[in-house]
Design a protein around this motif. Sequence first.
Motif, PDB file in Angstrom:
ATOM      1  N   THR A  39      49.818  20.248  68.175  1.00  0.00           N
ATOM      2  CA  THR A  39      49.640  18.886  68.669  1.00  0.00           C
ATOM      3  C   THR A  39      48.840  18.840  69.963  1.00  0.00           C
ATOM      4  OG1 THR A  39      51.760  19.047  69.828  1.00  0.00           O
ATOM      5  CG2 THR A  39      51.794  18.127  67.594  1.00  0.00           C
ATOM      6  N   SER A  40      48.766  19.989  70.667  1.00  0.00           N
ATOM      7  CA  SER A  40      47.978  20.045  71.906  1.00  0.00           C
ATOM      8  C   SER A  40      46.554  20.545  71.670  1.00  0.00           C
ATOM      9  CB  SER A  40      48.674  20.942  72.931  1.00  0.00           C
ATOM     10  OG  SER A  40      48.767  22.280  72.445  1.00  0.00           O
ATOM     11  N   ASN A  41      46.189  20.741  70.410  1.00  0.00           N
ATOM     12  CA  ASN A  41      44.836  21.188  70.040  1.00  0.00           C
ATOM     13  C   ASN A  41      44.397  22.434  70.833  1.00  0.00           C
ATOM     14  OD1 ASN A  41      44.423  19.008  68.218  1.00  0.00           O
ATOM     15  ND2 ASN A  41      43.939  17.670  69.960  1.00  0.00           N
ATOM     16  N   PRO A  42      45.109  23.546  70.648  1.00  0.00           N
ATOM     17  CA  PRO A  42      44.761  24.752  71.415  1.00  0.00           C
ATOM     18  C   PRO A  42      43.525  25.476  70.894  1.00  0.00           C
ATOM     19  CG  PRO A  42      46.545  25.237  69.904  1.00  0.00           C
ATOM     20  CD  PRO A  42      46.276  23.768  69.766  1.00  0.00           C
ATOM     21  N   CYS A  43      43.107  25.208  69.660  1.00  0.00           N
ATOM     22  CA  CYS A  43      41.973  25.934  69.063  1.00  0.00           C
ATOM     23  C   CYS A  43      40.649  25.296  69.491  1.00  0.00           C
ATOM     24  CB  CYS A  43      42.093  25.945  67.539  1.00  0.00           C
ATOM     25  SG  CYS A  43      43.646  26.660  66.946  1.00  0.00           S
ATOM     26  N   ARG A  44      39.758  26.129  70.045  1.00  0.00           N
ATOM     27  CA  ARG A  44      38.482  25.637  70.561  1.00  0.00           C
ATOM     28  C   ARG A  44      37.378  25.740  69.504  1.00  0.00           C
ATOM     29  NH1 ARG A  44      41.251  23.207  74.321  1.00  0.00           N
ATOM     30  NH2 ARG A  44      42.231  24.613  75.849  1.00  0.00           N
ATOM     31  N   ASN A  45      36.273  25.082  69.824  1.00  0.00           N
ATOM     32  CA  ASN A  45      35.035  25.205  69.041  1.00  0.00           C
ATOM     33  C   ASN A  45      35.255  24.948  67.548  1.00  0.00           C
ATOM     34  OD1 ASN A  45      33.348  26.146  71.307  1.00  0.00           O
ATOM     35  ND2 ASN A  45      34.685  27.943  71.234  1.00  0.00           N
ATOM     36  N   SER A  46      35.948  23.807  67.281  1.00  0.00           N
ATOM     37  CA  SER A  46      36.184  23.324  65.907  1.00  0.00           C
ATOM     38  C   SER A  46      37.082  24.244  65.096  1.00  0.00           C
ATOM     39  CB  SER A  46      34.853  23.121  65.157  1.00  0.00           C
ATOM     40  OG  SER A  46      34.024  22.207  65.850  1.00  0.00           O
ATOM     41  N   GLY A  47      37.899  25.077  65.761  1.00  0.00           N
ATOM     42  CA  GLY A  47      38.847  25.915  65.039  1.00  0.00           C
ATOM     43  C   GLY A  47      40.006  25.086  64.503  1.00  0.00           C
ATOM     44  N   SER A  48      40.573  25.500  63.351  1.00  0.00           N
ATOM     45  CA  SER A  48      41.694  24.796  62.719  1.00  0.00           C
ATOM     46  C   SER A  48      43.004  25.462  63.136  1.00  0.00           C
ATOM     47  CB  SER A  48      41.560  24.826  61.200  1.00  0.00           C
ATOM     48  OG  SER A  48      40.348  24.189  60.802  1.00  0.00           O
ATOM     49  N   CYS A  49      44.003  24.627  63.554  1.00  0.00           N
ATOM     50  CA  CYS A  49      45.279  25.141  64.047  1.00  0.00           C
ATOM     51  C   CYS A  49      46.333  25.106  62.951  1.00  0.00           C
ATOM     52  CB  CYS A  49      45.743  24.318  65.248  1.00  0.00           C
ATOM     53  SG  CYS A  49      47.287  24.905  65.988  1.00  0.00           S
ATOM     54  N   ILE A  50      47.083  26.214  62.828  1.00  0.00           N
ATOM     55  CA  ILE A  50      48.217  26.293  61.903  1.00  0.00           C
ATOM     56  C   ILE A  50      49.446  26.647  62.718  1.00  0.00           C
ATOM     57  CG2 ILE A  50      49.191  27.490  59.913  1.00  0.00           C
ATOM     58  CD1 ILE A  50      46.391  28.038  58.938  1.00  0.00           C
ATOM     59  N   ASN A  51      50.470  25.775  62.668  1.00  0.00           N
ATOM     60  CA  ASN A  51      51.698  26.026  63.428  1.00  0.00           C
ATOM     61  C   ASN A  51      52.550  27.073  62.722  1.00  0.00           C
ATOM     62  OD1 ASN A  51      53.627  25.304  65.601  1.00  0.00           O
ATOM     63  ND2 ASN A  51      54.908  24.693  63.863  1.00  0.00           N
ATOM     64  N   THR A  52      53.151  27.963  63.507  1.00  0.00           N
ATOM     65  CA  THR A  52      54.081  28.972  62.993  1.00  0.00           C
ATOM     66  C   THR A  52      55.371  28.878  63.798  1.00  0.00           C
ATOM     67  OG1 THR A  52      53.237  30.666  64.490  1.00  0.00           O
ATOM     68  CG2 THR A  52      52.174  30.487  62.328  1.00  0.00           C
ATOM     69  N   VAL A  53      56.408  29.579  63.363  1.00  0.00           N
ATOM     70  CA  VAL A  53      57.684  29.566  64.067  1.00  0.00           C
ATOM     71  C   VAL A  53      57.514  30.248  65.419  1.00  0.00           C
ATOM     72  CG1 VAL A  53      60.105  30.294  64.022  1.00  0.00           C
ATOM     73  CG2 VAL A  53      58.977  29.520  61.919  1.00  0.00           C
ATOM     74  N   GLY A  54      57.593  29.490  66.458  1.00  0.00           N
ATOM     75  CA  GLY A  54      57.490  30.006  67.809  1.00  0.00           C
ATOM     76  C   GLY A  54      56.080  30.218  68.301  1.00  0.00           C
ATOM     77  N   SER A  55      55.081  29.914  67.477  1.00  0.00           N
ATOM     78  CA  SER A  55      53.700  30.151  67.915  1.00  0.00           C
ATOM     79  C   SER A  55      52.740  29.335  67.055  1.00  0.00           C
ATOM     80  CB  SER A  55      53.374  31.650  67.830  1.00  0.00           C
ATOM     81  OG  SER A  55      52.099  31.909  68.375  1.00  0.00           O
TER      82      SER A  55
END
Length: 432
Positions: free
Chosen positions: A149-165
């Motif tokens: 939800t905080s958009n940690p992935c830069r340069n158009s990277g896609s984020c996948i949430n995992t347990v604890g990370s």
Amino acid sequence: MTTPGSTDQYMQCGSLNCSVNAKCINASATTYKCQCHAGFSGDTCHDDIDECNRGNPCYHRGVCHNTIGSWWCECLDGWNGTEHCGENITESRLCMPGWTGEWCETCADDELGCGYMGRCGQLHNGNYYCGCQSGYGRRPPCADVDECTSNPCRNSGSCINTVGSYICLCASGWTGTQCNDDIDECASIPCQNQGVCIDHLASYSCNCTSGWKGLTCAEDIDECLASPCLHSGICTNNKGSFQCACTPEWAGPTCSEKNICHFETPCSNTGNCTHINQTAYLCQCPDTWKGVNCTDDVDECAENKCKNGASCNNTIGSYSCTCAEGWEGDNCDTDLNECESSNPCNATLVCVNVDGSYTCEAKIVKDDSGGANIGIIAGATTGALLAILAAVLALLYKFKWKRNPPLNKVSDVNGKGKTEVGNKHFKQPIKE
């Protein structure tokens, strides 16, 4: 021995001193950067990453211990596993002192439940509290936090949430935990046909050599489409270049130069002319001529062409040999067979040819009675007569030689024939 990851170990990378826990890559055509191995960070990759503070990797309340470039988990009783303490090895799970509950999630002296990834603690006033580990909520029961939800992935990277990370799926040209590390595409040498690769952020370009085009310089340019051959020259396209077949009057890569060899024929004495440019040419001379235009006579006599004591006579564009007695041929290297042209020996002797001369030898006959070869033996009277005859012939020969010089043979390599001067020289027979 230095500790891995310390500043005591480094390698030169352009103007940077990269840690040995990195590799040196091209950031551009003229600059370099350090690409860190897993567990290290910083411009020169000397900084160790504390994995225990980036979301506890140890499950079931295992204690995380950071190491240089990595970590290890101290598991609670009943749990095992090479990395995360994720394997249950007994039916009962023993908690560390001060903890209780099925997952050892509750302080032993309090009923407050902190959850699977919570940490129970006691304040100075005696109250208990729950501290959630990184990647989990700040309040009980310490549920997983969606970092995407905080958009940690830069340069158009896609984020996948995992347990604890979380995990970042990077776009083309990027890498790293948050997709903020540029990939050096030039490291794979994508440019073909001697093209020069230039790395850019998330991309690259190739400076192609003449005759090639395209992203990787793999496409041949058909130069003949631009009609580069002048003055009716015929163009043929080749890989990376082209070739012009010029008419005899023109020369050069595009048939733009007048062919000196065609208009001026500067090479004399059958020399072969090769065009170089509009002001230069090259003459390939025959063996008997030399010089820029093949006008200088070659002195063949300097090469000792005449053999067996013959004298050499240089001529314009050729030479001739005056042979010594007993030899013939253009270069006086052929033996003259005196016994074949005439028999210089008397009737009782046999002529034997040798190189450059001849000898007179006694006849050999077979003895029928004994089978052995013997010479004809003349009687005493015959022997005396032969001795007198030989002396007379010797005087006559000497007198004749003084009046007429011996035979000289001259060879002419131009094919004008041989001439003979003087009388033939007869050798004195060998006395028996």
